[in-house]
Design a protein around this motif. Structure first.
Motif, PDB file in Angstrom:
ATOM      1  N   ALA A   1       4.426  10.113  -6.973  1.00  0.00           N
ATOM      2  CA  ALA A   1       5.479  10.341  -7.953  1.00  0.00           C
ATOM      3  C   ALA A   1       4.890  10.590  -9.332  1.00  0.00           C
ATOM      4  N   ALA A   2       3.838   9.864  -9.690  1.00  0.00           N
ATOM      5  CA  ALA A   2       3.219  10.053 -10.993  1.00  0.00           C
ATOM      6  C   ALA A   2       2.537  11.425 -11.077  1.00  0.00           C
ATOM      7  N   GLN A   3       1.969  11.879  -9.990  1.00  0.00           N
ATOM      8  CA  GLN A   3       1.337  13.200  -9.975  1.00  0.00           C
ATOM      9  C   GLN A   3       2.350  14.322 -10.143  1.00  0.00           C
TER      10      GLN A   3
ATOM     11  N   ALA B   1       0.833  -1.206   0.000  1.00  0.00           N
ATOM     12  CA  ALA B   1       0.000   0.000   0.000  1.00  0.00           C
ATOM     13  C   ALA B   1       0.864   1.251   0.000  1.00  0.00           C
ATOM     14  N   SER B   2       1.921   1.257   0.801  1.00  0.00           N
ATOM     15  CA  SER B   2       2.781   2.438   0.837  1.00  0.00           C
ATOM     16  C   SER B   2       3.517   2.624  -0.487  1.00  0.00           C
ATOM     17  N   THR B   3       3.864   1.544  -1.147  1.00  0.00           N
ATOM     18  CA  THR B   3       4.501   1.633  -2.456  1.00  0.00           C
ATOM     19  C   THR B   3       3.529   2.197  -3.485  1.00  0.00           C
TER      20      THR B   3
END
Length: 55
Positions: A51-53, A42-44
């Motif tokens: 990161a994608a945002q 979940a944290s990943t």
């Protein structure tokens, strides 16, 4: 069971109880490992989304 009890110097009922305790301990450890892996996954996923945002 009688032979194992004699070899360990314990009553057969004591060995049965220990078997149950060991099984419960193993199940708790397995549940803890699954929980830890789920939290890591979940944290990943959250880190990947952040990161994608930002990209």
């Amino acid at each position: 069971m009688q032979l194992a009890a004699a070899l360990h110097g314990r009553a057969p009922d004591d060995l049965d109880g220990e078997d149950v305790r060991q099984h419960r301990k193993t199940r708790r450890m397995a549940a803890a490992a699954v929980t830890a892996l789920a939290l890591l996954a979940a944290s990943t996923a959250v880190a990947g989304a952040i990161a994608a945002q930002r990209a």
